[in-house]
Design a protein around this motif. Structure first.
Motif, PDB file in Angstrom:
ATOM      1  N   UNK A   1      35.977  61.839   5.031  1.00 37.73           N
ATOM      2  CA  UNK A   1      35.423  61.467   3.720  1.00 37.73           C
ATOM      3  C   UNK A   1      36.535  61.265   2.689  1.00 37.73           C
ATOM      4  N   UNK A   2      36.282  60.381   1.755  1.00 34.88           N
ATOM      5  CA  UNK A   2      37.205  60.155   0.640  1.00 34.88           C
ATOM      6  C   UNK A   2      36.607  60.747  -0.622  1.00 34.88           C
ATOM      7  N   UNK A   3      37.415  61.489  -1.370  1.00 37.66           N
ATOM      8  CA  UNK A   3      37.003  62.091  -2.638  1.00 37.66           C
ATOM      9  C   UNK A   3      37.581  61.256  -3.769  1.00 37.66           C
ATOM     10  N   UNK A   4      36.728  60.780  -4.651  1.00 38.69           N
ATOM     11  CA  UNK A   4      37.197  59.852  -5.679  1.00 38.69           C
ATOM     12  C   UNK A   4      36.475  60.119  -6.988  1.00 38.69           C
ATOM     13  N   UNK A   5      37.206  60.161  -8.123  1.00 35.51           N
ATOM     14  CA  UNK A   5      36.536  60.305  -9.422  1.00 35.51           C
ATOM     15  C   UNK A   5      35.652  59.092  -9.706  1.00 35.51           C
ATOM     16  N   UNK A   6      34.541  59.331 -10.377  1.00 37.34           N
ATOM     17  CA  UNK A   6      33.629  58.232 -10.695  1.00 37.34           C
ATOM     18  C   UNK A   6      34.277  57.237 -11.640  1.00 37.34           C
ATOM     19  N   UNK A   7      35.047  57.745 -12.606  1.00 39.80           N
ATOM     20  CA  UNK A   7      35.623  56.860 -13.618  1.00 39.80           C
ATOM     21  C   UNK A   7      36.856  57.523 -14.204  1.00 39.80           C
TER      22      UNK A   7
ATOM     23  N   UNK B   1      36.364  52.067   2.389  1.00 39.44           N
ATOM     24  CA  UNK B   1      36.057  53.462   2.681  1.00 39.44           C
ATOM     25  C   UNK B   1      34.708  53.572   3.374  1.00 39.44           C
ATOM     26  N   UNK B   2      34.593  54.440   4.356  1.00 37.04           N
ATOM     27  CA  UNK B   2      33.328  54.611   5.054  1.00 37.04           C
ATOM     28  C   UNK B   2      32.496  55.709   4.400  1.00 37.04           C
ATOM     29  N   UNK B   3      33.089  56.883   4.224  1.00 39.25           N
ATOM     30  CA  UNK B   3      32.390  57.991   3.607  1.00 39.25           C
ATOM     31  C   UNK B   3      33.050  58.301   2.265  1.00 39.25           C
ATOM     32  N   UNK B   4      32.240  58.434   1.215  1.00 39.43           N
ATOM     33  CA  UNK B   4      32.818  58.720  -0.097  1.00 39.43           C
ATOM     34  C   UNK B   4      32.017  59.807  -0.788  1.00 39.43           C
ATOM     35  N   UNK B   5      32.735  60.696  -1.441  1.00 43.76           N
ATOM     36  CA  UNK B   5      32.131  61.678  -2.328  1.00 43.76           C
ATOM     37  C   UNK B   5      32.697  61.403  -3.713  1.00 43.76           C
ATOM     38  N   UNK B   6      31.853  60.985  -4.635  1.00 44.71           N
ATOM     39  CA  UNK B   6      32.317  60.687  -5.992  1.00 44.71           C
ATOM     40  C   UNK B   6      32.037  61.878  -6.896  1.00 44.71           C
ATOM     41  N   UNK B   7      33.028  62.242  -7.688  1.00 49.96           N
ATOM     42  CA  UNK B   7      32.917  63.381  -8.594  1.00 49.96           C
ATOM     43  C   UNK B   7      33.167  62.889 -10.016  1.00 49.96           C
ATOM     44  N   UNK B   8      32.820  63.707 -11.000  1.00 51.04           N
ATOM     45  CA  UNK B   8      32.889  63.222 -12.386  1.00 51.04           C
ATOM     46  C   UNK B   8      34.203  63.531 -13.091  1.00 51.04           C
ATOM     47  N   UNK B   9      35.156  64.204 -12.417  1.00 46.21           N
ATOM     48  CA  UNK B   9      36.460  64.431 -13.047  1.00 46.21           C
ATOM     49  C   UNK B   9      37.478  64.806 -11.982  1.00 46.21           C
ATOM     50  N   UNK B  10      38.757  64.712 -12.361  1.00 46.24           N
ATOM     51  CA  UNK B  10      39.843  64.959 -11.415  1.00 46.24           C
ATOM     52  C   UNK B  10      39.992  66.437 -11.069  1.00 46.24           C
ATOM     53  N   UNK B  11      39.578  67.332 -11.969  1.00 45.20           N
ATOM     54  CA  UNK B  11      39.662  68.763 -11.678  1.00 45.20           C
ATOM     55  C   UNK B  11      38.737  69.116 -10.516  1.00 45.20           C
ATOM     56  N   UNK B  12      37.508  68.601 -10.558  1.00 46.54           N
ATOM     57  CA  UNK B  12      36.574  68.831  -9.457  1.00 46.54           C
ATOM     58  C   UNK B  12      37.089  68.192  -8.178  1.00 46.54           C
TER      59      UNK B  12
ATOM     60  N   UNK C   1      39.902  63.531   1.856  1.00 51.36           N
ATOM     61  CA  UNK C   1      41.198  63.128   1.314  1.00 51.36           C
ATOM     62  C   UNK C   1      40.951  62.350   0.020  1.00 51.36           C
ATOM     63  N   UNK C   2      42.002  62.178  -0.781  1.00 53.19           N
ATOM     64  CA  UNK C   2      41.797  61.462  -2.032  1.00 53.19           C
ATOM     65  C   UNK C   2      43.092  61.029  -2.683  1.00 53.19           C
ATOM     66  N   UNK C   3      42.962  60.155  -3.679  1.00 50.02           N
ATOM     67  CA  UNK C   3      44.073  59.707  -4.524  1.00 50.02           C
ATOM     68  C   UNK C   3      43.936  60.430  -5.850  1.00 50.02           C
ATOM     69  N   UNK C   4      44.966  61.159  -6.256  1.00 52.88           N
ATOM     70  CA  UNK C   4      44.862  62.059  -7.394  1.00 52.88           C
ATOM     71  C   UNK C   4      46.187  62.082  -8.159  1.00 52.88           C
ATOM     72  N   UNK C   5      46.164  62.289  -9.475  1.00 51.35           N
ATOM     73  CA  UNK C   5      47.419  62.389 -10.227  1.00 51.35           C
ATOM     74  C   UNK C   5      48.313  63.502  -9.697  1.00 51.35           C
ATOM     75  N   UNK C   6      49.600  63.195  -9.519  1.00 51.38           N
ATOM     76  CA  UNK C   6      50.546  64.160  -8.965  1.00 51.38           C
ATOM     77  C   UNK C   6      50.662  65.427  -9.788  1.00 51.38           C
ATOM     78  N   UNK C   7      50.482  65.317 -11.115  1.00 52.48           N
ATOM     79  CA  UNK C   7      50.569  66.501 -11.978  1.00 52.48           C
ATOM     80  C   UNK C   7      49.569  67.582 -11.575  1.00 52.48           C
ATOM     81  N   UNK C   8      48.445  67.175 -11.015  1.00 56.59           N
ATOM     82  CA  UNK C   8      47.366  68.122 -10.732  1.00 56.59           C
ATOM     83  C   UNK C   8      47.522  68.836  -9.393  1.00 56.59           C
TER      84      UNK C   8
END
Length: 302
Positions: free
Chosen positions: A194-200, A215-226, A237-244
């Motif tokens: 599954x891919x984890x991706x912020x909604x916006x 992407x085949x499987x996606x879980x969309x969340x409402x923020x990068x912290x989640x 897996x996911x694409x996320x800001x390196x700072x976090x």
């Protein structure tokens, strides 16, 4: 003519409607319309073109608007200066940061303020996406830390200083990589997870476009912290800001995935932002100089 009328004219240009001015200034639409008509009578020439559905500025109105903006800015600066002259160092300094940026980058500068201005209370708060910039524009915070694009200047009169690059990383929990070699990972391996991706992200980035794979499987969340918490839990897996995720990568709670050609380059920076319409107090200026001096050193470094 009154200053409030000039403020309405400036807001009309920003919001595009009498309703927008009414909401921002907490006046009725009828009161706004009457004040703008009175301003037009006072200057002695048409400020508006009323032939269309919306009230728009005439050519002479646009020229008048440029000077009106300067008058409003000067008035705002005078208010800011008067407040600083009355109180000295700020009683409070409000700093906001976008959740995609680690606030720890601010800590050294905040420590300087604690040492130099112990009576100044520091208020640090996080905001989802780019509400941090809106808080600066609305006068609800003095400083904001956020990803920056030049297009954001159309949303307010901002002054910025570069803090660091904004880096997006592809990461995954080690448990999901069992039996796989990081150096040999291919795109099809990620399609099985599954891919984890912020909604916006709301930072000028469309993650769906910068990834060069479906992407085949996606879980969309409402923020990068989640998103980070789900990544740490091994939910995908996911694409996320390196700072976090810097600390998680160091302790190997997450692993970085590098697949050549997988993701297009994203050229963004984290900036410290403030309003150009205010006069900064000494505590705010100390934090600003901390980053502007560092930026100058980096610019001139061999």
């Amino acid at each position: 003519m009154k200053l409030s009328q000039l403020e309405m004219l400036v807001l009309l240009a920003e919001t595009g409607s009498v309703q927008g001015v009414s909401e921002r200034m907490h006046r009725t639409q009828a009161a706004v319309s009457m004040a703008l008509k009175t301003l037009e009578d006072d200057v002695g020439f048409p400020l508006f073109d009323r032939s269309g559905y919306r009230l728009t500025l005439s050519p002479r109105g646009r020229q008048f608007l440029r000077q009106a903006r300067e008058v409003v800015k000067q008035q705002q600066r005078l208010h800011s200066l008067a407040a600083q002259l009355q109180t000295g160092a700020e009683p409070q300094l409000r700093i906001t940061y976008d959740y995609t940026c680690a606030p720890s980058v601010l800590f050294d500068a905040m420590k300087k303020v604690q040492d130099a201005f112990p009576a100044t209370e520091l208020l640090l708060s996080g905001d989802s996406q780019l509400r941090a910039l809106r808080r600066i524009r609305e006068g609800e915070a003095e400083l904001a830390l956020c990803p920056w694009l030049p297009i954001f200047r159309q949303h307010g009169d901002f002054e910025t200083v570069r803090v660091r690059p904004f880096e997006l990383l592809v990461v995954c929990a080690p448990t999901l990589l069992a039996g796989l070699q990081l150096a040999e990972l291919q795109r099809h391996d990620l399609l099985e997870m599954p891919m984890l991706i912020p909604q916006d992200q709301d930072i000028g980035i469309d993650l769906d476009k910068i990834m060069r794979m479906p992407g085949q499987q996606r879980i969309r969340v409402n923020d990068s912290i989640t998103q980070r918490e789900l990544l740490l839990a091994g939910m995908g897996w996911g694409i996320i800001p390196g700072d976090l995720v810097g600390d998680a990568l160091q302790r190997h709670a997450l692993e970085r995935i590098d697949i050549p050609g997988f993701m297009t380059h994203v050229n963004l920076e984290v900036h410290l932002v403030r309003s150009a319409e205010r006069i900064a107090g000494p505590a705010e200026e100390l934090i600003w100089r901390h980053f502007s001096d560092a930026s100058l050193i980096n610019t001139h470094a061999p």
